[in-house]
Scaffold this motif. Structure first.
Motif, mmCIF file in Angstrom:
data_model
loop_
_atom_site.group_PDB
_atom_site.id
_atom_site.type_symbol
_atom_site.label_atom_id
_atom_site.label_comp_id
_atom_site.label_asym_id
_atom_site.label_seq_id
_atom_site.Cartn_x
_atom_site.Cartn_y
_atom_site.Cartn_z
ATOM 1 N N PRO A 93 41.976 39.864 45.430
ATOM 2 C CA PRO A 93 43.004 39.793 46.223
ATOM 3 C C PRO A 93 44.283 40.274 45.578
ATOM 4 N N MET A 94 45.060 41.099 46.616
ATOM 5 C CA MET A 94 46.495 41.561 45.924
ATOM 6 C C MET A 94 47.385 40.772 46.808
ATOM 7 N N ARG A 95 48.683 40.428 46.127
ATOM 8 C CA ARG A 95 49.353 39.583 46.700
ATOM 9 C C ARG A 95 50.807 40.389 46.800
ATOM 10 N N SER A 126 54.452 38.818 40.805
ATOM 11 C CA SER A 126 53.084 38.208 40.977
ATOM 12 C C SER A 126 52.093 38.408 39.746
ATOM 13 N N GLU A 127 51.705 39.516 39.886
ATOM 14 C CA GLU A 127 50.969 40.110 38.672
ATOM 15 C C GLU A 127 51.281 41.588 38.631
ATOM 16 N N SER A 143 45.161 35.950 40.540
ATOM 17 C CA SER A 143 44.795 36.046 42.171
ATOM 18 C C SER A 143 43.155 35.735 42.367
ATOM 19 N N ARG A 190 43.124 38.168 36.251
ATOM 20 C CA ARG A 190 43.538 38.326 37.326
ATOM 21 C C ARG A 190 43.738 37.176 37.923
ATOM 22 N N GLU A 239 49.254 32.791 35.233
ATOM 23 C CA GLU A 239 48.480 34.207 34.954
ATOM 24 C C GLU A 239 47.103 33.732 34.373
ATOM 25 N N ASP A 257 52.896 41.658 43.798
ATOM 26 C CA ASP A 257 52.183 42.692 42.764
ATOM 27 C C ASP A 257 52.984 43.904 42.563
#
Lengths: 421, 421
Positions: free
Chosen positions: B336-338, B122-123, A164, A162, A123, B341
């Motif tokens: 970017p999304m993972r 992930s986040e 990512s 963020r 993170e 999330d």
């Protein structure tokens, strides 16, 4: 302690970023994946291959731990392992080492390889801990009397970023689109950011987890090392979105980190104290010793096809709160910290006008454009601009360099039909 | 479509949260680790063991993918795999299935096992997308004329939370300490939060990655399913820290998610539209169809050793922005999304005073304490309090339940000597 000499001759050159005293960790593209390496002079020692060939045992009894192509598993093993590898590599790479002939075959020229992410970022937390930066920004937005928020001298102000979007130096950065609202408009437009900016920071790599609150001394021990960090920021998107819950998409396009994690061990000779406190801190933020480092930093900007101009020079010692203080504060709520957490220092600006770590400050919100060598000016970043951060601690006859953290701004992507207003 | 009957009798009972129509994914403690399971009636079908025994092939050609004890690898395989497993399990668990005798040996009683995290988060991003909630909070802080921030009707306001602090239902939550500043004081104190609160939300689990901007329709397809979510919040810490960069430690103690991820597929019959727009949205936020769901929600509070009182009842359809809109907005910057999330909806409050999704609102900042059944009152949470969230979509003769999301508040940890002022 002066220069420690290596049989890798380029490491002994005056002004070399990567003498034997440094040994920063990076990862580089190799055979379709990535290998872990340590910078020495103008080369990289391929530690993944050394481990695979059984020439070094990094984690006795644990087998090969560098096979994943980054240093996360190594860092997770903790300070004992960090010290052991450092000692082993120092011996192997020292002038007079008996292994020089064998090890030479494990050297790769830095110029020949692309760098990869040195660690998996769990993170990303970004702070706002430079007093000059906070004062500059606050003055622009709220006037000089109210420049610092009421809490600023008591709390290392931070927010979650963020992970990512964290990329390694050399990765292109695409200009973001977002909601922007012109001063004279009632409603926002969806448009490419016209005030796209950089932020010069240092990032701390958390190397040990926590469960519960930790002291500043414990936090310092949890930090493995530091990287250059550029927190790309869309100021116009930020201005419209940030109330009341803080920056979000304005900071989510990309955060670039330098390719080399300089271990805390290499920075020990350069420790300096945070500045005198303008207001007494609560006990949990007290530092047991000097927690900043004397690291000279500079920012250069090169327009497409043009030469670079150094647009700012500053020093990490200008910070008001150290990374250890930030990390200690981060745990007060009980928030668990994990290996691979990245802690951005906040923008590092010095007191002088040419020591400011963002274009927002350098151009004073666009009012005083920065002039580049060829006569061009910049309020904010243009497409094709390459931004280069550099940093080094200067020792007696040697330097501990961070290499460079670069990124080139690419034009905004074409707007999809469904997003056309 | 009415109740789909299962040979697991408890799944056919009126009011059951987990009929065959639902099939939510969870993980439960098993043999020192965790297994993936699907809720059916009062039982869990152990899908990890089914896969290990070769009785089901979830990802043809990929071998066993549930060995890690959570559903992340399954979800990452995308909508085709989601649909295939759902169809296979529906057939296996349907009344009249030939496999019933064999499968019965793979059932575990929910009452006998502890639940674990169903997915690796992930986040975590938390939004502020309920208009009633934003209006209530804004009225308390800024008065009714300025309740909604200027950007609120244009942007789904969100901020990055802390994934490492996301825990599964049933995990105790320790009251945080932090910097708090009393209204009549110049300086903050370091103290346990005296205004510790919950927030009733729904969380969307991102099931497919993105690179670049996605439309609301694409965002909806990226979502695998939904969980109950309680975003524990320390209001006093928040009030002092949140300017200018948003909530940080006030939200980092814990975020509890329900044990069951209800797949979007099970919620399809319950789609409802977002409310009429008070201000036209930019095109990129336009919804191609109804993106909210009619999900009744309730909050109960049980003091230590006491009976629970339902303190709020509301519905997910009260949201102003859908999760798909939030996710689309999240990608505008190129972020970017993972897979994994977690997207918090924001606090779900309805228009009525007893439909408010936080104690901050229910007690109106502490001014109007909430009365529990035994006569006790609550402004904010007390040590020993257990908070229980529940939710379900009511179909024709069946319901799609989320189970419950619980957490008990434990006293603040002892203050270490080094933190004593």
């Amino acid at each position: 302690m002066g220069l420690e000499r290596s049989w890798v001759e380029s490491a002994n050159a005056p002004g070399a970023d990567f003498p034997l005293n440094n040994l920063p960790l990076g990862a580089f593209a190799a055979g379709g994946g990535a290998h872990c390496g340590v910078a020495i002079g103008d080369s990289i020692l391929d530690v993944t291959r050394l481990e695979a060939d059984g020439r070094i045992e990094i984690a006795p009894g644990a087998g090969a731990i560098l096979g994943e192509g980054d240093w996360t598993a190594f860092i997770a093993r903790g300070p004992g392992t960090w010290a052991r590898l450092r000692a082993a590599l120092t011996e192997m790479l020292a002038e007079g080492s008996e292994d020089a002939d064998i090890l030479a075959a494990y050297l790769v020229a830095q110029a020949d390889v692309a760098m990869a992410m040195p660690v998996r970022v769990s993170e990303f937390t970004d702070f706002y801990a430079g007093r000059h930066h906070a004062t500059n920004v606050g003055t622009m937005f709220r006037g000089p009397e109210n420049a610092l928020p009421a809490n600023w001298l008591s709390i290392p102000i931070g927010y979650n970023g963020r992970a990512s979007s964290v990329v390694v130096s050399g990765t292109d950065v695409t200009r973001p689109r977002g909601q922007v609202k012109d001063a004279d408009a009632d409603l926002p437009r969806f448009a490419p950011s016209a005030r796209f900016d950089f932020e010069l920071e240092l990032g701390a790599i958390v190397g040990q987890p926590s469960d519960g609150m930790v002291s500043v001394a414990e936090a310092d021990e949890m930090i493995f090392g530091y990287v250059l960090l550029n927190d790309w920021s869309a100021r116009d998107i930020q201005a419209w979105e940030y109330q009341p819950l803080g920056p979000f998409q304005s900071k989510a396009t990309a955060t670039s980190i330098g390719p080399w994690i300089v271990p805390k061990a290499a920075l020990e000779p350069f420790r300096v104290a945070t500045p005198e406190r303008a207001r007494a801190l609560l006990a949990y933020l007290h530092e047991p010793g000097p927690m900043l480092y004397d690291i000279a930093l500079e920012v250069a900007l090169a327009p497409a096809g043009g030469r670079e101009t150094v647009i700012a020079r500053t020093n990490y010692r200008e910070m008001y709160y150290s990374s250890a203080q930030q990390l200690a504060h981060h745990t007060t709520s009980g928030c668990p910290m994990r290996v691979g957490d990245l802690i951005g220092s906040g923008t590092i600006s010095g007191p002088e006008p040419d020591a400011r770590g963002s274009l927002l400050e350098l151009s004073w919100g666009g009012a005083s454009p920065v002039t580049l060598e060829a006569g061009e000016t910049r309020r904010f970043l243009e497409d094709g601009d390459t931004l280069i951060l550099r940093g080094a601690a200067e020792g007696d006859g040697y330097r501990i360099g961070f290499g460079s953290c670069t990124g080139t701004v690419r034009p905004a992507r074409e707007l999809p039909d469904w997003a056309k207003d």
